[in-house]
Design a protein around this motif. Structure first.
Motif, PDB file in Angstrom:
ATOM      1  N   GLN A   9       0.831  -1.202   0.000  1.00 12.44           N
ATOM      2  CA  GLN A   9       0.000   0.000   0.000  1.00 12.44           C
ATOM      3  C   GLN A   9       0.870   1.257   0.000  1.00 12.44           C
ATOM      4  O   GLN A   9       0.560   2.241  -0.683  1.00 12.44           O
ATOM      5  CB  GLN A   9      -0.922  -0.005   1.219  1.00 12.44           C
ATOM      6  CG  GLN A   9      -2.038  -1.034   1.146  1.00 12.44           C
ATOM      7  CD  GLN A   9      -2.872  -1.067   2.416  1.00 12.44           C
ATOM      8  OE1 GLN A   9      -2.595  -0.336   3.367  1.00 12.44           O
ATOM      9  NE2 GLN A   9      -3.888  -1.927   2.436  1.00 12.44           N
ATOM     10  N   GLU A  10       1.955   1.194   0.765  1.00  6.12           N
ATOM     11  CA  GLU A  10       2.871   2.348   0.800  1.00  6.12           C
ATOM     12  C   GLU A  10       3.501   2.567  -0.580  1.00  6.12           C
ATOM     13  O   GLU A  10       3.625   3.707  -1.040  1.00  6.12           O
ATOM     14  CB  GLU A  10       3.957   2.124   1.851  1.00  6.12           C
ATOM     15  CG  GLU A  10       4.895   3.311   2.000  1.00  6.12           C
ATOM     16  CD  GLU A  10       5.922   3.096   3.095  1.00  6.12           C
ATOM     17  OE1 GLU A  10       6.906   3.852   3.130  1.00  6.12           O
ATOM     18  OE2 GLU A  10       5.736   2.176   3.914  1.00  6.12           O
ATOM     19  N   ILE A  11       3.891   1.460  -1.215  1.00 12.48           N
ATOM     20  CA  ILE A  11       4.468   1.571  -2.563  1.00 12.48           C
ATOM     21  C   ILE A  11       3.439   2.151  -3.534  1.00 12.48           C
ATOM     22  O   ILE A  11       3.742   3.033  -4.341  1.00 12.48           O
ATOM     23  CB  ILE A  11       4.967   0.197  -3.056  1.00 12.48           C
ATOM     24  CG1 ILE A  11       6.170  -0.253  -2.240  1.00 12.48           C
ATOM     25  CG2 ILE A  11       5.335   0.257  -4.534  1.00 12.48           C
ATOM     26  CD1 ILE A  11       6.617  -1.674  -2.531  1.00 12.48           C
ATOM     27  N   GLY A  12       2.186   1.660  -3.439  1.00 10.98           N
ATOM     28  CA  GLY A  12       1.135   2.156  -4.323  1.00 10.98           C
ATOM     29  C   GLY A  12       0.873   3.632  -4.097  1.00 10.98           C
ATOM     30  O   GLY A  12       0.701   4.402  -5.056  1.00 10.98           O
ATOM     31  N   SER A  38      13.758   6.821  -4.719  1.00  8.81           N
ATOM     32  CA  SER A  38      14.604   5.997  -3.838  1.00  8.81           C
ATOM     33  C   SER A  38      13.763   5.146  -2.899  1.00  8.81           C
ATOM     34  O   SER A  38      14.055   3.966  -2.680  1.00  8.81           O
ATOM     35  CB  SER A  38      15.538   6.903  -3.029  1.00  8.81           C
ATOM     36  OG  SER A  38      16.405   7.631  -3.881  1.00  8.81           O
ATOM     37  N   ARG A  39      12.703   5.738  -2.340  1.00 11.42           N
ATOM     38  CA  ARG A  39      11.862   5.000  -1.408  1.00 11.42           C
ATOM     39  C   ARG A  39      11.109   3.869  -2.100  1.00 11.42           C
ATOM     40  O   ARG A  39      11.019   2.751  -1.578  1.00 11.42           O
ATOM     41  CB  ARG A  39      10.873   5.947  -0.735  1.00 11.42           C
ATOM     42  CG  ARG A  39      10.143   5.313   0.442  1.00 11.42           C
ATOM     43  CD  ARG A  39       9.533   6.361   1.317  1.00 11.42           C
ATOM     44  NE  ARG A  39       8.386   6.998   0.673  1.00 11.42           N
ATOM     45  CZ  ARG A  39       7.749   8.053   1.193  1.00 11.42           C
ATOM     46  NH1 ARG A  39       8.179   8.580   2.329  1.00 11.42           N
ATOM     47  NH2 ARG A  39       6.709   8.585   0.573  1.00 11.42           N
ATOM     48  N   GLU A  89      10.380  -1.893  -3.064  1.00 11.03           N
ATOM     49  CA  GLU A  89      10.208  -2.993  -4.028  1.00 11.03           C
ATOM     50  C   GLU A  89      11.301  -4.042  -3.851  1.00 11.03           C
ATOM     51  O   GLU A  89      11.059  -5.231  -4.018  1.00 11.03           O
ATOM     52  CB  GLU A  89      10.215  -2.420  -5.458  1.00 11.03           C
ATOM     53  CG  GLU A  89       8.931  -1.651  -5.785  1.00 11.03           C
ATOM     54  CD  GLU A  89       8.948  -1.070  -7.178  1.00 11.03           C
ATOM     55  OE1 GLU A  89      10.071  -0.880  -7.732  1.00 11.03           O
ATOM     56  OE2 GLU A  89       7.860  -0.795  -7.725  1.00 11.03           O
ATOM     57  N   GLN A  90      12.502  -3.602  -3.527  1.00  5.99           N
ATOM     58  CA  GLN A  90      13.577  -4.567  -3.270  1.00  5.99           C
ATOM     59  C   GLN A  90      13.286  -5.383  -2.029  1.00  5.99           C
ATOM     60  O   GLN A  90      13.570  -6.599  -1.977  1.00  5.99           O
ATOM     61  CB  GLN A  90      14.918  -3.810  -3.103  1.00  5.99           C
ATOM     62  CG  GLN A  90      15.484  -3.273  -4.392  1.00  5.99           C
ATOM     63  CD  GLN A  90      16.753  -2.459  -4.171  1.00  5.99           C
ATOM     64  OE1 GLN A  90      17.122  -2.176  -3.028  1.00  5.99           O
ATOM     65  NE2 GLN A  90      17.406  -2.102  -5.258  1.00  5.99           N
ATOM     66  N   ASN A  91      12.680  -4.757  -1.008  1.00 10.55           N
ATOM     67  CA  ASN A  91      12.313  -5.493   0.203  1.00 10.55           C
ATOM     68  C   ASN A  91      11.249  -6.564  -0.094  1.00 10.55           C
ATOM     69  O   ASN A  91      11.269  -7.644   0.500  1.00 10.55           O
ATOM     70  CB  ASN A  91      11.800  -4.532   1.271  1.00 10.55           C
ATOM     71  CG  ASN A  91      12.898  -3.679   1.864  1.00 10.55           C
ATOM     72  OD1 ASN A  91      14.062  -4.085   1.852  1.00 10.55           O
ATOM     73  ND2 ASN A  91      12.548  -2.513   2.377  1.00 10.55           N
TER      74      ASN A  91
END
Length: 221
Positions: free
Chosen positions: A45-48, A210-211, A216-218
């Motif tokens: 959700q944070e990524i979205g 960057s965030r 996404e890498q996590n």
């Protein structure tokens, strides 16, 4: 910080499951898995949310770029108008200077004419002319002098009117130029604000990039 807690949580979760003699009881295992899924969903959700904000910022950046282009175009137009008016003013001032010089010459010519008309020699010549010439010829001579004087005075009056008109036009141009200079300063300030806003947006976009990349890498690790 949230990213590190998330990674630590996943690591401890799997370590806990792996080191437990019986992988704990089913209830605890299910609870851990649910917490893990909740954390993953929260991260997604944070990524979205970040991506949506990123998209909005990109739109705002494009809008700012268009506004800066418009501001630059307006500045160029204003500067062109100022340059044109400056050139016109220089021409008017040159023309007014020439007319002033011409006016002085005309005034000197008229003054010489008036002095000559009342000089003793002129008076004597006029007496001889009246005595020896026919009345009609004498009348024509006097009319000539009178006409010449009036014409010279009219020329001086016309020249003065032309100078006044040039000065009035120059004053109007100066007023218009002052307004353009004010508008130019306003446009420069507006462009500076737009550029500052664009710089802020770029910095925010970079942080979001960057965030998003880290989150996404996590998720994939």
């Amino acid at each position: 910080m949230r990213h590190r807690r998330f990674v630590a949580f996943i690591t401890l979760t799997f370590l806990g499951i792996a080191t437990s003699p019986n992988y704990a009881n089913a209830t605890n295992e299910q609870s851990r898995l649910q917490q893990l899924r909740d954390s993953i969903n929260e991260l997604r959700q944070e990524i979205g949310s970040d991506k949506e904000q990123h998209s909005q910022l990109q739109k705002e950046m494009r809008r700012l770029e268009r506004e800066i282009v418009k501001a630059n175009r307006r500045l160029r137009d204003i500067e062109a108008q100022i340059t044109q008016q400056r050139q016109t003013q220089q021409q008017l001032q040159t023309e007014a200077l020439n007319l002033n010089q011409k006016l002085e010459q005309q005034k000197q010519t008229l003054a010489k004419q008036l002095r000559a008309s009342f000089s003793p020699n002129e008076q004597q010549a006029l007496k001889l002319l009246l005595n020896q010439s026919s009345p009609a010829e004498a009348g024509r001579t006097l009319a000539y002098y009178s006409y010449f004087s009036r014409a010279q005075q009219q020329t001086i009056a016309d020249t003065r009117e032309n100078i006044a008109a040039l000065q009035e036009t120059d004053e109007k141009l100066q007023q218009s130029r002052d307004k353009l200079e004010t508008l130019k300063r306003q446009q420069q300030e507006e462009r500076s604000k737009l550029s500052a806003r664009q710089k802020e947006q770029k910095a925010l976009l970079s942080k979001l990039d960057s965030r998003i990349q880290g989150n996404e890498q996590n998720l994939t690790s």
